[in-house]
Design a protein around this motif. Structure first.
Motif, PDB file in Angstrom:
ATOM      1  N   THR A   1       0.644  -0.685  -0.256  1.00 62.08           N
ATOM      2  CA  THR A   1       0.189   0.035   0.174  1.00 62.08           C
ATOM      3  C   THR A   1       0.867   1.363   0.029  1.00 62.08           C
ATOM      4  O   THR A   1       0.665   2.309  -0.129  1.00 62.08           O
ATOM      5  CB  THR A   1      -1.150   0.129   1.417  1.00 62.08           C
ATOM      6  OG1 THR A   1      -0.538  -0.022   2.202  1.00 62.08           O
ATOM      7  CG2 THR A   1      -1.812  -0.871   1.155  1.00 62.08           C
ATOM      8  N   SER A   2       2.436   1.317   0.724  1.00 61.37           N
ATOM      9  CA  SER A   2       2.957   2.285   0.255  1.00 61.37           C
ATOM     10  C   SER A   2       3.239   2.058  -0.586  1.00 61.37           C
ATOM     11  O   SER A   2       3.677   3.812  -1.434  1.00 61.37           O
ATOM     12  CB  SER A   2       3.915   2.009   1.896  1.00 61.37           C
ATOM     13  OG  SER A   2       3.672   2.435   2.830  1.00 61.37           O
ATOM     14  N   MET A   3       3.373   1.238  -1.863  1.00 58.67           N
ATOM     15  CA  MET A   3       3.902   1.437  -3.263  1.00 58.67           C
ATOM     16  C   MET A   3       3.120   1.572  -4.463  1.00 58.67           C
ATOM     17  O   MET A   3       2.904   2.560  -4.670  1.00 58.67           O
ATOM     18  CB  MET A   3       4.764   0.535  -3.646  1.00 58.67           C
ATOM     19  CG  MET A   3       6.314  -0.182  -2.944  1.00 58.67           C
ATOM     20  SD  MET A   3       6.697  -1.297  -3.936  1.00 58.67           S
ATOM     21  CE  MET A   3       4.847  -2.944  -4.121  1.00 58.67           C
ATOM     22  N   MET A   4       1.492   1.702  -3.903  1.00 64.02           N
ATOM     23  CA  MET A   4       0.502   1.842  -4.321  1.00 64.02           C
ATOM     24  C   MET A   4       0.598   4.002  -4.001  1.00 64.02           C
ATOM     25  O   MET A   4      -0.304   5.190  -4.698  1.00 64.02           O
ATOM     26  CB  MET A   4      -0.888   1.916  -3.833  1.00 64.02           C
ATOM     27  CG  MET A   4      -0.574  -0.008  -4.583  1.00 64.02           C
ATOM     28  SD  MET A   4      -2.214  -0.652  -3.752  1.00 64.02           S
ATOM     29  CE  MET A   4      -3.699  -0.068  -3.799  1.00 64.02           C
ATOM     30  N   GLY A   5       0.924   4.220  -3.435  1.00 65.15           N
ATOM     31  CA  GLY A   5       0.897   5.533  -2.553  1.00 65.15           C
ATOM     32  C   GLY A   5       2.198   6.202  -3.040  1.00 65.15           C
ATOM     33  O   GLY A   5       2.989   6.432  -4.235  1.00 65.15           O
TER      34      GLY A   5
ATOM     35  N   VAL B   1      -2.253  -3.813 -10.429  1.00 64.79           N
ATOM     36  CA  VAL B   1      -1.711  -4.945 -10.259  1.00 64.79           C
ATOM     37  C   VAL B   1      -3.480  -6.139 -11.139  1.00 64.79           C
ATOM     38  O   VAL B   1      -4.594  -5.126 -10.692  1.00 64.79           O
ATOM     39  CB  VAL B   1      -2.227  -5.180  -8.865  1.00 64.79           C
ATOM     40  CG1 VAL B   1      -2.015  -6.643  -8.512  1.00 64.79           C
ATOM     41  CG2 VAL B   1      -1.846  -4.067  -7.730  1.00 64.79           C
ATOM     42  N   THR B   2      -2.645  -7.268 -11.755  1.00 61.27           N
ATOM     43  CA  THR B   2      -3.736  -8.300 -12.161  1.00 61.27           C
ATOM     44  C   THR B   2      -3.475  -9.135 -11.094  1.00 61.27           C
ATOM     45  O   THR B   2      -3.792  -9.356  -9.595  1.00 61.27           O
ATOM     46  CB  THR B   2      -2.804  -8.401 -12.867  1.00 61.27           C
ATOM     47  OG1 THR B   2      -1.971  -9.093 -12.670  1.00 61.27           O
ATOM     48  CG2 THR B   2      -2.839  -7.283 -14.619  1.00 61.27           C
ATOM     49  N   SER B   3      -4.444  -9.736 -11.103  1.00 61.70           N
ATOM     50  CA  SER B   3      -5.787 -10.321 -10.047  1.00 61.70           C
ATOM     51  C   SER B   3      -4.098 -12.204  -9.730  1.00 61.70           C
ATOM     52  O   SER B   3      -5.142 -12.272  -9.521  1.00 61.70           O
ATOM     53  CB  SER B   3      -7.086 -10.934 -10.375  1.00 61.70           C
ATOM     54  OG  SER B   3      -6.775 -11.631 -11.985  1.00 61.70           O
ATOM     55  N   ASP B   4      -4.256 -11.822 -10.658  1.00 57.16           N
ATOM     56  CA  ASP B   4      -2.752 -13.107 -10.737  1.00 57.16           C
ATOM     57  C   ASP B   4      -1.847 -12.730  -9.457  1.00 57.16           C
ATOM     58  O   ASP B   4      -1.182 -14.042  -9.427  1.00 57.16           O
ATOM     59  CB  ASP B   4      -2.712 -13.656 -11.701  1.00 57.16           C
ATOM     60  CG  ASP B   4      -2.118 -12.624 -13.208  1.00 57.16           C
ATOM     61  OD1 ASP B   4      -2.171 -11.866 -12.673  1.00 57.16           O
ATOM     62  OD2 ASP B   4      -1.467 -13.402 -13.482  1.00 57.16           O
TER      63      ASP B   4
ATOM     64  N   GLY C   1      13.147  -6.204  -5.891  1.00 55.86           N
ATOM     65  CA  GLY C   1      11.845  -5.852  -6.177  1.00 55.86           C
ATOM     66  C   GLY C   1      11.810  -6.573  -7.681  1.00 55.86           C
ATOM     67  O   GLY C   1      12.871  -6.132  -8.599  1.00 55.86           O
ATOM     68  N   GLY C   2      10.243  -7.145  -7.976  1.00 56.77           N
ATOM     69  CA  GLY C   2      10.249  -7.760  -9.893  1.00 56.77           C
ATOM     70  C   GLY C   2       8.733  -7.042  -9.952  1.00 56.77           C
ATOM     71  O   GLY C   2       8.584  -5.969  -9.844  1.00 56.77           O
ATOM     72  N   GLY C   3       8.535  -7.520 -10.953  1.00 65.04           N
ATOM     73  CA  GLY C   3       7.115  -7.502 -11.842  1.00 65.04           C
ATOM     74  C   GLY C   3       6.168  -7.299 -10.742  1.00 65.04           C
ATOM     75  O   GLY C   3       5.118  -6.578 -10.538  1.00 65.04           O
ATOM     76  N   ALA C   4       5.897  -8.385  -9.936  1.00 64.38           N
ATOM     77  CA  ALA C   4       4.705  -8.312  -8.234  1.00 64.38           C
ATOM     78  C   ALA C   4       4.738  -7.544  -7.712  1.00 64.38           C
ATOM     79  O   ALA C   4       4.228  -7.152  -7.836  1.00 64.38           O
ATOM     80  CB  ALA C   4       4.908  -9.416  -7.429  1.00 64.38           C
ATOM     81  N   GLU C   5       5.649  -6.439  -7.047  1.00 62.73           N
ATOM     82  CA  GLU C   5       6.096  -5.616  -6.449  1.00 62.73           C
ATOM     83  C   GLU C   5       6.290  -4.359  -7.404  1.00 62.73           C
ATOM     84  O   GLU C   5       5.647  -3.583  -6.968  1.00 62.73           O
ATOM     85  CB  GLU C   5       7.589  -5.993  -5.712  1.00 62.73           C
ATOM     86  CG  GLU C   5       7.889  -6.524  -4.905  1.00 62.73           C
ATOM     87  CD  GLU C   5       7.913  -7.816  -5.754  1.00 62.73           C
ATOM     88  OE1 GLU C   5       8.093  -9.172  -4.929  1.00 62.73           O
ATOM     89  OE2 GLU C   5       9.128  -7.698  -7.113  1.00 62.73           O
ATOM     90  N   ASN C   6       6.326  -4.317  -8.640  1.00 61.36           N
ATOM     91  CA  ASN C   6       6.505  -3.185  -9.158  1.00 61.36           C
ATOM     92  C   ASN C   6       4.833  -2.391  -9.640  1.00 61.36           C
ATOM     93  O   ASN C   6       4.615  -2.122 -10.128  1.00 61.36           O
ATOM     94  CB  ASN C   6       7.579  -3.613 -10.578  1.00 61.36           C
ATOM     95  CG  ASN C   6       7.361  -1.936 -11.298  1.00 61.36           C
ATOM     96  OD1 ASN C   6       7.559  -0.810 -11.381  1.00 61.36           O
ATOM     97  ND2 ASN C   6       6.990  -1.609 -12.740  1.00 61.36           N
ATOM     98  N   ALA C   7       4.292  -3.578 -10.073  1.00 63.22           N
ATOM     99  CA  ALA C   7       3.202  -3.561  -9.963  1.00 63.22           C
ATOM    100  C   ALA C   7       1.710  -2.736  -9.328  1.00 63.22           C
ATOM    101  O   ALA C   7       1.039  -2.078  -9.939  1.00 63.22           O
ATOM    102  CB  ALA C   7       1.908  -5.130 -10.332  1.00 63.22           C
ATOM    103  N   PHE C   8       2.365  -3.098  -7.934  1.00 58.40           N
ATOM    104  CA  PHE C   8       1.874  -2.144  -7.081  1.00 58.40           C
ATOM    105  C   PHE C   8       2.158  -0.592  -7.148  1.00 58.40           C
ATOM    106  O   PHE C   8       1.585   0.339  -7.396  1.00 58.40           O
ATOM    107  CB  PHE C   8       2.473  -2.553  -5.716  1.00 58.40           C
ATOM    108  CG  PHE C   8       1.152  -3.914  -5.251  1.00 58.40           C
ATOM    109  CD1 PHE C   8       0.350  -4.394  -4.735  1.00 58.40           C
ATOM    110  CD2 PHE C   8       1.629  -5.304  -5.547  1.00 58.40           C
ATOM    111  CE1 PHE C   8      -0.712  -5.426  -4.611  1.00 58.40           C
ATOM    112  CE2 PHE C   8       1.016  -6.334  -5.337  1.00 58.40           C
ATOM    113  CZ  PHE C   8      -0.155  -6.541  -4.510  1.00 58.40           C
TER     114      PHE C   8
END
Length: 461
Positions: A75-79, A100-103, A88-95
């Motif tokens: 949530t801090s990355m979303m902010g 973010v995708t549902s998978d 950090g990779g794609g999963a973190e970067n999506a936020f």
């Protein structure tokens, strides 16, 4: 002694909770294994057993990284305060890019852990309510369990539901009984979710124990969370009233300096209302490592803090020049350096800022709002606010929350969403969203697919 007792109880009851749940494949929409009916009927037959299982519910908070790292970090990355770390990779970067995708596996981790806690809280609540006893501890145990259930439901709603629209059908799945079958259940609407959260917190305010320890729910912690929930509901009068009651209770005081918050940690903190414990034996949770390897500080946050007196307490640099989150960096337990650390679910400074926003929005009380913010700024050694313009002051309160609470729990993201929906700001001036639907996260794939159409995915996903 308190810490040793806490960890002994949590260790025992995490084992017990494992007995309460099966090890079968995922069968429920919340990805929580059903409870064995036989065990469920026999585990809680007296107050002592209820207490033991309650310790296990607290243990869920520190079991794994979901509550103490993933939720605050993503949530801090979303902010605006965090970004993917060096690992950090794609999963973190999506936020970080709010796409973010549902998978995304972090969704499943957070979602299932919160429902796991709720399921076990429901076990405590329903079985303790059925006990025939005059022991005053009975109601206290139920109050603590309802506080924990309310907190998790609130977190679920903020992440996965349209928490900003009371009329929205996109709430969350509400569970009030221990899971005993695999039947999928539809999402409740947002208003009904808030109703359950409020009912639970009101019960906790009335029945939970008085505040005595930061590791357990209390009347005071429940009232502080209730004020925060009211703020999100736009019930600003209630939010201001309850926040002021928490402040005026004098059961908690601000630390003398901002830096003390992050050096004292679990060592007799004055300001914390509710947090997770950690030590060098039972809970080496690796939080400090995760917050530099996978989740780092954003450039915007570092730049914002450079002109603030809290800079050195919030941000550290290694000998090689690498940036560290100094709030959770180099913690110790009994003098032993650790990579483990706590999660502050609520501290008094946030309650001051809730009061400031709520009293300004409800009564347009500029002096009261300014006074609350300036209490925080004075403690941190920053110049006091002088503006008498309501809109300028409102934005200053939002920024103060970043300066005071940034990188702790992602509060600035939810503030961006709330202020955007109130028309105070355009969120895209701070984070450029691919779509308005990205104000909330998608439900995890399995949750939707296993429900066979009963649970609806969030719009736009």
């Amino acid at each position: 002694m308190i810490m040793q007792k806490l960890y002994k109880n949590i260790f025992i009851t995490l084992t017990l909770i494992g007995v309460l749940t099966t090890s079968c494949e995922i069968t429920d929409v919340t990805d929580v294994d059903p409870v064995y009916q036989v065990s469920e009927d026999k585990v809680i037959t007296n107050v002592d057993q209820a207490q033991t299982v309650l310790y296990g519910v607290y243990g869920v908070l520190i079991d794994g990284l979901d509550y103490i790292v993933y939720m605050p970090a993503v949530t801090s990355m979303m902010g605006t305060t965090m970004k993917p770390g060096v690992w950090g990779g794609g999963a973190e970067n999506a936020f970080f890019t709010n796409n973010v995708t549902s998978d995304n596996y972090y969704l499943e981790y957070m979602y299932t852990k919160m429902y796991f806690l709720i399921n076990n809280a429901n076990h405590v609540i329903t079985k303790t309510e059925a006990l025939q006893t005059e022991d005053v501890r009975k109601q206290e145990i139920i109050g603590e369990a309802k506080f924990l259930r309310a907190q998790s439901n609130f977190y679920l709603l903020r992440l996965f539901g349209e928490f900003f629209d009371m009329d929205s059908a996109y709430g969350i799945v509400l569970k009030t009984q221990p899971i005993s079958n695999a039947d999928p259940q539809a999402r409740a609407n947002v208003n009904d979710v808030y109703d359950l959260i409020i009912d639970d917190l009101d019960f906790a305010i009335e029945n939970a124990p008085d505040f005595s320890n930061t590791f357990y729910g209390s009347k005071l912690a429940a009232k502080a969370l209730r004020s925060k929930v009211a703020l999100y509901q736009k019930d600003y009068v209630t939010a201001a009233t309850l926040a002021k009651e928490v402040i005026d209770a004098n059961e908690r005081q601000l630390e003398e300096s901002f830096g003390d918050i992050f050096t004292k940690k679990i060592d007799n903190p004055n300001e914390v209302l509710f947090q997770t414990p950690f030590d060098n034996l039972n809970d080496r949770n690796n939080k400090a490592f995760m917050l530099r390897a996978y989740f780092g500080l954003s450039d915007d946050y570092v730049a914002l803090m450079e002109t603030d007196a809290r800079y050195e307490d919030a941000i550290a640099f290694t000998a090689s020049g690498s940036i560290r989150n100094n709030k959770f960096n180099g913690s110790t337990y009994n003098g032993v350096p650790l990579t483990a650390d706590t999660q502050y679910f609520m501290r008094l400074a946030e309650t001051y800022l809730i009061y400031a926003e709520a009293i300004l929005r409800s009564n347009n009380d500029i002096e009261a709002a300014k006074g609350a913010v300036n209490t925080i700024r004075e403690r941190s050694g920053n110049p006091l606010l002088t503006t008498n313009d309501p809109q300028e002051l409102l934005n200053a309160i939002r920024i103060e929350k970043i300066l005071e609470l940034g990188t702790e729990a992602g509060e600035e993201w939810f503030d961006l969403v709330r202020f955007h929906k109130e028309g105070d700001i355009n969120i895209n001036d701070y984070k450029e969203l691919p779509s308005e639907t990205r104000l909330i996260l998608p439900l995890p794939n399995q949750t939707v697919e296993l429900s066979e159409g009963i649970i609806k995915q969030n719009p736009g996903y």
